[in-house]
Design a protein around this motif. Structure first.
Motif, PDB file in Angstrom:
ATOM      1  N   TRP A  22      -0.961   5.198  15.762  1.00  0.00           N
ATOM      2  CA  TRP A  22      -1.195   4.104  14.806  1.00  0.00           C
ATOM      3  C   TRP A  22      -2.517   4.380  14.095  1.00  0.00           C
ATOM      4  O   TRP A  22      -3.562   3.906  14.494  1.00  0.00           O
ATOM      5  N   ASP A  39      -5.173   4.146  10.833  1.00  0.00           N
ATOM      6  CA  ASP A  39      -5.484   3.041   9.917  1.00  0.00           C
ATOM      7  C   ASP A  39      -6.349   3.513   8.754  1.00  0.00           C
ATOM      8  O   ASP A  39      -7.163   4.445   8.903  1.00  0.00           O
ATOM      9  N   MET A  54       0.829  -1.208   0.000  1.00  0.00           N
ATOM     10  CA  MET A  54       0.000   0.000   0.000  1.00  0.00           C
ATOM     11  C   MET A  54       0.859   1.253   0.000  1.00  0.00           C
ATOM     12  O   MET A  54       0.453   2.272  -0.510  1.00  0.00           O
ATOM     13  N   TYR A  71      -4.389   3.302  18.544  1.00  0.00           N
ATOM     14  CA  TYR A  71      -4.895   2.997  17.210  1.00  0.00           C
ATOM     15  C   TYR A  71      -6.094   3.913  16.971  1.00  0.00           C
ATOM     16  O   TYR A  71      -6.948   4.052  17.856  1.00  0.00           O
ATOM     17  N   GLU A 107     -14.162  -7.583  13.671  1.00  0.00           N
ATOM     18  CA  GLU A 107     -14.383  -6.152  13.925  1.00  0.00           C
ATOM     19  C   GLU A 107     -15.030  -5.466  12.712  1.00  0.00           C
ATOM     20  O   GLU A 107     -15.413  -4.299  12.777  1.00  0.00           O
ATOM     21  N   TRP A 108     -15.152  -6.181  11.593  1.00  0.00           N
ATOM     22  CA  TRP A 108     -15.834  -5.670  10.391  1.00  0.00           C
ATOM     23  C   TRP A 108     -17.303  -6.103  10.361  1.00  0.00           C
ATOM     24  O   TRP A 108     -17.983  -5.925   9.352  1.00  0.00           O
ATOM     25  N   GLU A 140     -11.883  -4.447  -2.141  1.00  0.00           N
ATOM     26  CA  GLU A 140     -10.768  -3.535  -1.845  1.00  0.00           C
ATOM     27  C   GLU A 140     -10.572  -2.505  -2.949  1.00  0.00           C
ATOM     28  O   GLU A 140     -10.104  -1.406  -2.709  1.00  0.00           O
ATOM     29  N   HIS A 198     -12.575   2.400  16.238  1.00  0.00           N
ATOM     30  CA  HIS A 198     -12.382   1.564  15.066  1.00  0.00           C
ATOM     31  C   HIS A 198     -13.345   2.017  13.968  1.00  0.00           C
ATOM     32  O   HIS A 198     -13.953   3.088  14.066  1.00  0.00           O
ATOM     33  N   ASP A 227       1.099  -6.437   2.141  1.00  0.00           N
ATOM     34  CA  ASP A 227       2.127  -5.388   2.254  1.00  0.00           C
ATOM     35  C   ASP A 227       3.449  -5.908   2.787  1.00  0.00           C
ATOM     36  O   ASP A 227       4.199  -5.176   3.451  1.00  0.00           O
ATOM     37  N   PHE A 263     -14.465  -9.562   1.394  1.00  0.00           N
ATOM     38  CA  PHE A 263     -15.403  -8.714   2.146  1.00  0.00           C
ATOM     39  C   PHE A 263     -16.718  -9.412   2.478  1.00  0.00           C
ATOM     40  O   PHE A 263     -17.259  -9.254   3.549  1.00  0.00           O
ATOM     41  N   HIS A 276      -7.771  -5.095  19.947  1.00  0.00           N
ATOM     42  CA  HIS A 276      -8.987  -4.715  19.219  1.00  0.00           C
ATOM     43  C   HIS A 276     -10.184  -5.089  20.077  1.00  0.00           C
ATOM     44  O   HIS A 276     -10.484  -6.280  20.260  1.00  0.00           O
ATOM     45  N   ARG A 336       0.086   4.734   7.773  1.00  0.00           N
ATOM     46  CA  ARG A 336      -1.224   4.565   7.139  1.00  0.00           C
ATOM     47  C   ARG A 336      -2.020   5.876   7.144  1.00  0.00           C
ATOM     48  O   ARG A 336      -3.187   5.931   7.518  1.00  0.00           O
ATOM     49  N   PHE A 341      -8.885  -9.683  14.206  1.00  0.00           N
ATOM     50  CA  PHE A 341      -8.378  -8.820  15.284  1.00  0.00           C
ATOM     51  C   PHE A 341      -9.397  -8.775  16.418  1.00  0.00           C
ATOM     52  O   PHE A 341      -9.068  -8.989  17.588  1.00  0.00           O
TER      53      PHE A 341
HETATM   54  C1  LIG Z   1      -5.180  -3.740  12.063  1.00  0.00           C
HETATM   55  C2  LIG Z   1      -6.232  -4.011  11.017  1.00  0.00           C
HETATM   56  N1  LIG Z   1      -6.150  -3.040   9.976  1.00  0.00           N
HETATM   57  C3  LIG Z   1      -7.164  -3.232   8.939  1.00  0.00           C
HETATM   58  C4  LIG Z   1      -6.921  -2.334   7.749  1.00  0.00           C
HETATM   59  N2  LIG Z   1      -5.924  -3.040   6.997  1.00  0.00           N
HETATM   60  C5  LIG Z   1      -5.351  -2.573   5.900  1.00  0.00           C
HETATM   61  O1  LIG Z   1      -5.653  -1.540   5.387  1.00  0.00           O
HETATM   62  C6  LIG Z   1      -4.281  -3.470   5.338  1.00  0.00           C
HETATM   63  C7  LIG Z   1      -4.622  -3.918   3.976  1.00  0.00           C
HETATM   64  C8  LIG Z   1      -3.721  -4.004   2.990  1.00  0.00           C
HETATM   65  N3  LIG Z   1      -4.338  -4.475   1.889  1.00  0.00           N
HETATM   66  C9  LIG Z   1      -5.633  -4.702   2.134  1.00  0.00           C
HETATM   67  C10 LIG Z   1      -6.669  -5.177   1.341  1.00  0.00           C
HETATM   68  C11 LIG Z   1      -7.919  -5.322   1.893  1.00  0.00           C
HETATM   69  C12 LIG Z   1      -8.141  -4.986   3.234  1.00  0.00           C
HETATM   70  C13 LIG Z   1      -7.091  -4.510   4.033  1.00  0.00           C
HETATM   71  C14 LIG Z   1      -5.853  -4.368   3.463  1.00  0.00           C
HETATM   72  C15 LIG Z   1      -8.533  -3.027   9.597  1.00  0.00           C
HETATM   73  O2  LIG Z   1      -9.536  -3.061   8.584  1.00  0.00           O
HETATM   74  C16 LIG Z   1      -8.704  -4.157  10.559  1.00  0.00           C
HETATM   75  O3  LIG Z   1      -9.996  -4.124  11.124  1.00  0.00           O
HETATM   76  C17 LIG Z   1      -7.640  -4.019  11.659  1.00  0.00           C
HETATM   77  O4  LIG Z   1      -7.861  -2.847  12.404  1.00  0.00           O
END
Ligand SMILES: C[C@@H]1N[C@H](CNC(=O)Cc2c[nH]c3ccccc23)[C@@H](O)[C@H](O)[C@@H]1O
Length: 441
Positions: free
Chosen positions: A214, A216, A1, A162, A57-58, A180, A118, A262, A50, A25, A246, A281
């Motif tokens: 941190w 996100d 990313m 976070y 957590e999603w 994504e 979150h 990544d 998805f 989390h 991020r 998580f």
């Molecule tokens: C620590 C975790 N981070 C997630 C976000 N993750 C990313 O953006 C990393 C990522 C890299 N490529 C992707 C493709 C699809 C979804 C996530 C990612 C969050 O969506 C999770 O719920 C959790 O908090």
């Protein structure tokens, strides 16, 4: 990313020495605590991810995807009621932060990073702009972040936060993310949301001087121009603070990878890999032992990451009542008993210069770390028929065989061989690595 260099700011030594952190989390999604244990991020087909999201957590996103098993589960188990009701059901009645932190510290963690908000937008503190939609005014009726911060600092660990800046399914009012490739549609970019998020991160800085910021899923476009000022404010408040990568390429003190996603970020002097103990998580009640790391897996992951110059941020997903799931505690307990005699080979070490000693996968499994005066060989899975004899391939003369010592106290014999060092020792046929220390010549 992210394909941009780090900020160029030297990362504070505490972070590169820390090697191991615990992610937490915890949220209203810990009440539903449900996802399909589909697999690891980066391994699961993105077209499947998805609708069959293993990240518990999603849950709020997954239940809004037509035809998802989570949607069916939500209908049959929770009568399809509003996600927001889980906040009121969340009581955290058994939350004992000192108990958590004691276990984290014994496992060898040197920093702790809880979710403060979150993707569901529910704040675990009395966050500005959230009204009563936070854990102080509803559900737990407690500032969970302040209580954990106090316990972490009382145990002399570093405390990070976070924050989901890029996604907020409540304040950001967005349709579910289906793929994504369409993640950006699921993200709020307006000025109002940017100001809301900016104000909350400033509030976290003012309250806790967090050692790690941190963020996100990126930062709202309307707020990106204000990030340099936010980072300056952060560093002025927390001179030894570190910022992750991020924020939509705005800035990074270090790069992150997540499960197998990544992994290209795993280079240079400082990076961090994060993952759950299972595929999620947030706590996921459907996960069984077959989905979880066992202690040996977790130790090998930590040793592999550290041997390559990284940190591991391993996540725990507490239950809604505030207890850590027993199967997750067991992994940290296993790490703790290993760490009791292996800490010196992990904390404050550095990778070996490339070419001086080779890692090896398979039987045996070999990894290396070093500090100023020693070199550590981690060995596991030595085939029994070899009678505990292992040839460690090193640059000739790198190690002094006469100084070999096993950190767990068992005996080890070492002699110089044609390709480096031969060691002979019993009990190395386990998946749990054992470190052998050598003095550097
Ligand atoms: C620590 C975790 N981070 C997630 C976000 N993750 C990313 O953006 C990393 C990522 C890299 N490529 C992707 C493709 C699809 C979804 C996530 C990612 C969050 O969506 C999770 O719920 C959790 O908090």
């Amino acid at each position: 990313m992210n394909d941009f260099p780090q900020s160029g700011r030297p990362v504070p030594a505490w972070f590169t020495d820390a090697k191991f952190g615990i992610f937490v989390h915890w949220g209203a999604y810990s009440v539903s605590a449900w996802a399909e244990p589909t697999g690891e991020l980066g391994v699961v087909d993105p077209d499947v991810w998805f609708k069959h999201n293993p990240y518990a957590e999603w849950y709020w996103n997954t239940i809004r995807i037509e035809g998802s098993p989570a949607q069916e589960h939500h209908r049959t188990t929770h009568g399809g009621r509003p996600y927001d009701e889980f906040l009121d059901e969340w009581k955290a009645e058994l939350f004992d932060p000192a108990d958590w932190v004691e276990l984290f510290a014994r496992a060898g963690a040197r920093y702790v990073v809880p979710t403060t908000k979150h993707h569901d937008g529910i704040a675990l503190w009395d966050a500005p702009g959230t009204g009563i939609r936070n854990t102080v005014h509803r559900g737990p009726r407690r500032d969970l972040i302040a209580d954990l911060a106090a316990a972490v600092r009382a145990r002399d660990l570093r405390f990070g936060v976070y924050y989901s800046g890029g996604i907020d399914w409540y304040a950001g009012r967005r349709d579910p993310v289906l793929h994504e490739d369409r993640m950006d549609e699921g993200r709020p970019h307006e000025a109002a949301y940017a100001a809301y998020a900016h104000r909350q991160v400033i509030d976290l800085i003012d309250r806790h001087s967090p050692d790690v910021l941190w963020n996100d899923m990126g930062w709202p476009r309307a707020g990106q121009a204000d990030l340099p000022e936010l980072f300056s404010y952060y560093y002025a408040t927390v001179p030894e603070g570190v910022v992750n990568d991020r924020w939509d390429n705005a800035h990074a003190d270090y790069l992150t990878s997540e499960y197998e996603a990544d992994r290209a970020n795993e280079w240079g002097a400082c990076w961090e890999n994060t993952r759950g103990i299972g595929f999620s998580f947030g706590y996921n009640q459907t996960e069984g032992p077959e989905h979880l790391l066992d202690p040996a897996d977790a130790v090998r992951l930590l040793v592999d990451v550290v041997s390559r110059g990284g940190n591991l941020l391993l996540n725990v997903g507490p239950k809604a009542d505030g207890t850590l799931p027993q199967e997750q505690r067991a992994v940290l307990e296993g790490m703790a008993s290993w760490m009791a005699c292996h800490s010196e080979a992990v904390h404050a070490t550095r990778p070996l210069e490339s070419g001086s000693a080779d890692p090896h996968d398979g039987d045996p499994w070999v990894r290396w770390t070093r500090d100023e005066r020693h070199i550590y060989a981690f060995v596991a899975d030595v085939p029994d028929e070899a009678g505990g004899r292992v040839a460690l391939k090193t640059r000739p003369g790198l190690l002094d065989p006469d100084t070999a010592e096993r950190l767990d106290g068992d005996t080890v014999k070492a002699e110089a061989g044609p390709e480096g060092i031969h060691i002979t020792s019993a009990g190395l046929d386990t998946p749990l690595p054992t470190a052998i220390r050598f003095a550097t010549r």
